[in-house]
Design a protein around this motif. Structure first.
Motif, PDB file in Angstrom:
ATOM      1  N   GLY A 139      -6.084   8.719  -4.553  1.00 23.38           N
ATOM      2  CA  GLY A 139      -7.194   8.681  -5.502  1.00 23.38           C
ATOM      3  C   GLY A 139      -7.222   9.876  -6.427  1.00 23.38           C
ATOM      4  N   ALA A 140      -6.504  10.936  -6.071  1.00 18.42           N
ATOM      5  CA  ALA A 140      -6.429  12.124  -6.922  1.00 18.42           C
ATOM      6  C   ALA A 140      -5.809  11.814  -8.272  1.00 18.42           C
ATOM      7  CB  ALA A 140      -5.630  13.227  -6.222  1.00 18.42           C
ATOM      8  N   PHE A 141      -5.133  10.669  -8.374  1.00 24.46           N
ATOM      9  CA  PHE A 141      -4.467  10.282  -9.623  1.00 24.46           C
ATOM     10  C   PHE A 141      -5.291   9.294 -10.439  1.00 24.46           C
ATOM     11  CE2 PHE A 141      -1.206  11.965  -6.952  1.00 24.46           C
ATOM     12  CZ  PHE A 141      -0.308  12.571  -7.814  1.00 24.46           C
ATOM     13  N   GLY A 142      -6.580   9.198 -10.144  1.00 18.54           N
ATOM     14  CA  GLY A 142      -7.394   8.218 -10.838  1.00 18.54           C
ATOM     15  C   GLY A 142      -7.078   6.823 -10.363  1.00 18.54           C
ATOM     16  N   CYS A 143      -6.802   6.686  -9.055  1.00 16.57           N
ATOM     17  CA  CYS A 143      -6.468   5.405  -8.449  1.00 16.57           C
ATOM     18  C   CYS A 143      -7.584   4.948  -7.509  1.00 16.57           C
ATOM     19  CB  CYS A 143      -5.174   5.510  -7.627  1.00 16.57           C
ATOM     20  SG  CYS A 143      -3.698   5.874  -8.597  1.00 16.57           S
ATOM     21  N   LEU A 144      -7.666   3.654  -7.285  1.00 15.31           N
ATOM     22  CA  LEU A 144      -8.523   3.100  -6.257  1.00 15.31           C
ATOM     23  C   LEU A 144      -7.618   2.895  -5.042  1.00 15.31           C
ATOM     24  CD1 LEU A 144     -10.931   0.033  -6.691  1.00 15.31           C
ATOM     25  CD2 LEU A 144     -10.093   0.914  -4.520  1.00 15.31           C
ATOM     26  N   ALA A 145      -7.636   3.861  -4.125  1.00 18.23           N
ATOM     27  CA  ALA A 145      -6.701   3.875  -3.005  1.00 18.23           C
ATOM     28  C   ALA A 145      -7.459   3.895  -1.693  1.00 18.23           C
ATOM     29  CB  ALA A 145      -5.790   5.101  -3.104  1.00 18.23           C
ATOM     30  N   MET A 146      -7.013   3.080  -0.728  1.00 21.79           N
ATOM     31  CA  MET A 146      -7.734   2.991   0.547  1.00 21.79           C
ATOM     32  C   MET A 146      -6.813   2.542   1.667  1.00 21.79           C
ATOM     33  SD  MET A 146      -9.823  -0.511  -0.278  1.00 21.79           S
ATOM     34  CE  MET A 146      -9.567  -0.375  -2.053  1.00 21.79           C
ATOM     35  N   GLY A 147      -7.184   2.887   2.885  1.00 23.38           N
ATOM     36  CA  GLY A 147      -6.468   2.431   4.058  1.00 23.38           C
ATOM     37  C   GLY A 147      -6.896   1.026   4.431  1.00 23.38           C
ATOM     38  N   ILE A 148      -5.983   0.286   5.053  1.00 24.77           N
ATOM     39  CA  ILE A 148      -6.267  -1.085   5.477  1.00 24.77           C
ATOM     40  C   ILE A 148      -5.744  -1.304   6.896  1.00 24.77           C
ATOM     41  CG2 ILE A 148      -6.316  -2.076   3.165  1.00 24.77           C
ATOM     42  CD1 ILE A 148      -3.416  -2.975   3.562  1.00 24.77           C
ATOM     43  N   GLY A 149      -6.194  -2.370   7.557  1.00 20.83           N
ATOM     44  CA  GLY A 149      -5.747  -2.714   8.898  1.00 20.83           C
ATOM     45  C   GLY A 149      -4.474  -3.547   8.880  1.00 20.83           C
ATOM     46  N   THR A 150      -3.908  -3.769  10.067  1.00 21.91           N
ATOM     47  CA  THR A 150      -2.634  -4.479  10.164  1.00 21.91           C
ATOM     48  C   THR A 150      -2.718  -5.907   9.622  1.00 21.91           C
ATOM     49  OG1 THR A 150      -1.922  -3.156  12.053  1.00 21.91           O
ATOM     50  CG2 THR A 150      -0.853  -5.280  11.760  1.00 21.91           C
ATOM     51  N   SER A 151      -3.814  -6.615   9.907  1.00 23.24           N
ATOM     52  CA  SER A 151      -3.946  -7.978   9.380  1.00 23.24           C
ATOM     53  C   SER A 151      -4.016  -7.964   7.859  1.00 23.24           C
ATOM     54  CB  SER A 151      -5.187  -8.664   9.966  1.00 23.24           C
ATOM     55  OG  SER A 151      -6.374  -7.961   9.609  1.00 23.24           O
ATOM     56  N   GLU A 152      -4.616  -6.916   7.318  1.00 22.25           N
ATOM     57  CA  GLU A 152      -4.687  -6.791   5.851  1.00 22.25           C
ATOM     58  C   GLU A 152      -3.331  -6.429   5.271  1.00 22.25           C
ATOM     59  OE1 GLU A 152      -9.239  -5.314   5.079  1.00 22.25           O
ATOM     60  OE2 GLU A 152      -7.886  -3.921   6.079  1.00 22.25           O
ATOM     61  N   VAL A 153      -2.523  -5.665   6.020  1.00 18.95           N
ATOM     62  CA  VAL A 153      -1.156  -5.364   5.581  1.00 18.95           C
ATOM     63  C   VAL A 153      -0.397  -6.674   5.380  1.00 18.95           C
ATOM     64  CG1 VAL A 153       1.060  -4.342   6.253  1.00 18.95           C
ATOM     65  CG2 VAL A 153      -1.067  -3.079   6.663  1.00 18.95           C
ATOM     66  N   GLU A 154      -0.539  -7.587   6.326  1.00 22.94           N
ATOM     67  CA  GLU A 154       0.110  -8.895   6.201  1.00 22.94           C
ATOM     68  C   GLU A 154      -0.419  -9.662   4.983  1.00 22.94           C
ATOM     69  OE1 GLU A 154       0.249 -13.217   8.494  1.00 22.94           O
ATOM     70  OE2 GLU A 154      -0.240 -11.415   9.660  1.00 22.94           O
ATOM     71  N   HIS A 155      -1.743  -9.621   4.780  1.00 24.76           N
ATOM     72  CA  HIS A 155      -2.350 -10.357   3.668  1.00 24.76           C
ATOM     73  C   HIS A 155      -1.870  -9.824   2.321  1.00 24.76           C
ATOM     74  CE1 HIS A 155      -5.630 -11.692   0.936  1.00 24.76           C
ATOM     75  NE2 HIS A 155      -5.640 -12.742   1.737  1.00 24.76           N
ATOM     76  N   VAL A 156      -1.757  -8.490   2.208  1.00 24.73           N
ATOM     77  CA  VAL A 156      -1.288  -7.904   0.945  1.00 24.73           C
ATOM     78  C   VAL A 156       0.185  -8.230   0.719  1.00 24.73           C
ATOM     79  CG1 VAL A 156      -0.887  -5.738  -0.287  1.00 24.73           C
ATOM     80  CG2 VAL A 156      -3.027  -6.073   0.963  1.00 24.73           C
ATOM     81  N   LEU A 157       0.995  -8.166   1.782  1.00 26.15           N
ATOM     82  CA  LEU A 157       2.397  -8.555   1.638  1.00 26.15           C
ATOM     83  C   LEU A 157       2.528  -9.986   1.130  1.00 26.15           C
ATOM     84  CD1 LEU A 157       3.950  -7.034   4.901  1.00 26.15           C
ATOM     85  CD2 LEU A 157       4.628  -6.457   2.558  1.00 26.15           C
ATOM     86  N   ALA A 158       1.686 -10.867   1.661  1.00 32.12           N
ATOM     87  CA  ALA A 158       1.806 -12.286   1.343  1.00 32.12           C
ATOM     88  C   ALA A 158       1.217 -12.664  -0.001  1.00 32.12           C
ATOM     89  CB  ALA A 158       1.132 -13.115   2.442  1.00 32.12           C
ATOM     90  N   THR A 159       0.161 -11.968  -0.424  1.00 26.79           N
ATOM     91  CA  THR A 159      -0.584 -12.404  -1.615  1.00 26.79           C
ATOM     92  C   THR A 159      -0.707 -11.356  -2.710  1.00 26.79           C
ATOM     93  OG1 THR A 159      -2.750 -11.652  -0.814  1.00 26.79           O
ATOM     94  CG2 THR A 159      -2.000 -13.827  -0.076  1.00 26.79           C
ATOM     95  N   GLN A 160      -0.398 -10.113  -2.408  1.00 28.77           N
ATOM     96  CA  GLN A 160      -0.586  -8.991  -3.315  1.00 28.77           C
ATOM     97  C   GLN A 160      -2.059  -8.818  -3.693  1.00 28.77           C
ATOM     98  OE1 GLN A 160       2.298  -7.318  -3.490  1.00 28.77           O
ATOM     99  NE2 GLN A 160       1.015  -5.628  -4.168  1.00 28.77           N
ATOM    100  N   CYS A 161      -2.940  -9.316  -2.843  1.00 28.37           N
ATOM    101  CA  CYS A 161      -4.385  -9.182  -3.046  1.00 28.37           C
ATOM    102  C   CYS A 161      -5.052  -8.733  -1.754  1.00 28.37           C
ATOM    103  CB  CYS A 161      -5.005 -10.508  -3.496  1.00 28.37           C
ATOM    104  SG  CYS A 161      -4.539 -11.003  -5.172  1.00 28.37           S
TER     105      CYS A 161
END
Length: 467
Positions: A139-161
């Motif tokens: 977030g120091a770079f003007g980003c919206l950055a956050m940690g996610i859980g393992t199930s969300e890791v799978e969801h982002v890999l699959a959908t990029q959302c």
């Protein structure tokens, strides 16, 4: 209409909002490591799904890797069976799915939150996620950055959302110039002491003010990193010339592309009349070096203050006070300066960048680690940090003083690799969490800045860095 930086980033990436007020946002960058990714990849295989956008993903092992690897080390050399399995699985998964990885043999391997910005993968305006809570660092770079859980890791890999609920806005203004010996770690620990570990719950914290404007990117990353310890999901700062200079030096963008992108990046700051749900201002010139005394980052005091007693807390907090003091072995100590230390750890995604190592080295040159210290280690956050430190001769300063100079990794930040405290050992640590057992079973952790940790190594005790 006026917007905060968080609102601007949210609006740019919003896909849709459903009837439950949860929203789907697009993710620009996904960092992966060996601990939270195996189950996610297995889920993709089970569902016969491929990653939606390969080039948005970057991987590296960091949590479980040994940091005394040396030349010729490879994954087969890892002694711990669980750690070896996780690192091997990351290799297999990245090869199988075609994801770019900086593996354990790469000279660019490192902690995801250190190597990502250095290699130009973190760019202003991005949404960034990783299966690690301290993803807020970016977030120091003007980003919206956050940690996610393992199930969300799978969801982002699959959908990029990612499906999440929008946060409220909190502003923290750091104004003034710090005293000698006071850095960004002290400033953010002071904030957590004031508002507590739940002070930012449900909020994205934007850090601003004259101190932030004058701070380096390394210092901003340290502060955003520890926004999590204040209860926030997101920590971020606006883009300015310091941000752009860093990105220009670390990205592979052509001049033409950088100049075009900069026009947009310079808009990534809160509007002057934007409204925040919560706001706080802190004069950093009044802050002394900070050190934690207990088992939570909010259990922080000035380095020379008395450790809290019964009369310093309300009745509701008394039991926690007693439990923390007993765990930390503080029953007979009035101040932190009464304590003797066993181990020193300079590293972690909070304080393992080149600026941190320079600060630590600056106070130990020509000196020796105290005979009372069992072990003092320095763990650069990435292969690039290590190489730069060695080019500057910082490694020699540490080694000559009696420190162990290690290879990149999360190391003693968490008890998940060979770098762990033994029961009842007391550690001066530059990491971000001092929970019970965090650095090893029954280990006692005191969070502090790299400079304070280095001085503690030399003196065996906490001392005044301004002297």
């Amino acid at each position: 209409m006026s917007f905060t930086l968080y609102d601007k980033l949210w609006n740019e990436h919003l896909v849709e909002t459903d009837d439950t007020s949860e929203s789907l946002i697009y993710i620009d960058r996904h960092y992966l490591h060996e601990v939270t990714s195996p189950q996610a990849f297995e889920g993709l295989r089970h569902k016969k799904i491929k990653p939606w956008r390969l080039d948005a993903n970057v991987a590296t092992p960091d949590h479980n890797v040994p940091t005394d690897r040396g030349n010729g080390f490879d994954v087969s050399s890892i002694q711990d069976d669980v750690a070896k399995i996780q690192v091997v699985e990351l290799d297999k998964n990245c090869q199988s799915f075609g994801i770019h990885q900086f593996d354990i043999t790469s000279n660019k391997q490192g902690i995801v939150h250190v190597m990502g910005p250095e290699l130009g993968y973190t760019l202003p305006g991005m949404t960034i996620v990783c299966g690690d809570s301290h993803t807020s660092t970016h977030g120091a770079f003007g980003c919206l950055a956050m940690g996610i859980g393992t199930s969300e890791v799978e969801h982002v890999l699959a959908t990029q959302c990612l499906k999440i609920t929008k946060l409220k806005n909190m502003q923290v203004n750091f104004n003034g110039m710090p005293q000698k010996g006071v850095g960004s770690k002290d400033i953010v620990l002071h904030l957590i002491k004031l508002i507590g570990t739940a002070g930012g719950t449900g909020h994205a914290i934007e850090f601003s003010g004259s101190y932030i404007s004058s701070a380096s990117m390394e210092s901003r990353m340290t502060i955003c990193n520890m926004a999590i310890e204040a209860g926030a999901k997101v920590g971020l700062t606006g883009v300015d010339s310091t941000t752009l200079d860093y990105v220009k030096n670390h990205s592979n963008l052509s001049d033409e592309m950088f100049n075009k992108a900069s026009e947009y990046w310079q808009t990534l700051k809160s509007d002057s009349d934007a409204t925040f749900d919560k706001s706080i201002s802190i004069d950093v010139s009044k802050i002394k070096p900070q050190v934690t005394w207990g088992t939570s980052p909010e259990m922080t005091i000035d380095f020379d203050a008395e450790i809290p007693n019964q009369e310093d807390v309300d009745e509701a907090s008394y039991e926690n006070l007693l439990l923390a003091k007993t765990y930390m072995g503080l029953d007979e100590s009035k101040t932190l300066q009464d304590l003797s230390f066993d181990r020193i750890f300079i590293g972690s995604c909070t304080n393992s960048r080149i600026e941190d190592l320079r600060d630590a080295a600056s106070v130990i040159q020509g000196k020796k680690v105290s005979r009372d210290i069992t072990e003092a280690i320095v763990v650069p956050g990435s292969g690039m940090v290590k190489a730069q430190a060695e080019e500057e001769g910082l490694d020699k300063i540490f080694i000559d003083a009696g420190f162990l100079w290690r290879d990149p990794g999360c190391s003693m930040c968490l008890g998940m690799n060979p770098d762990q405290l033994k029961p009842y050992e007391r550690c001066a640590s530059t990491s971000n969490r001092n929970f019970e057992g965090r650095q090893g079973h029954l280990g006692r952790t005191h969070l502090m800045s790299p400079m304070m940790a280095a001085l503690t190594a030399i003196n065996g005790k906490i001392t005044d860095p301004s002297l």
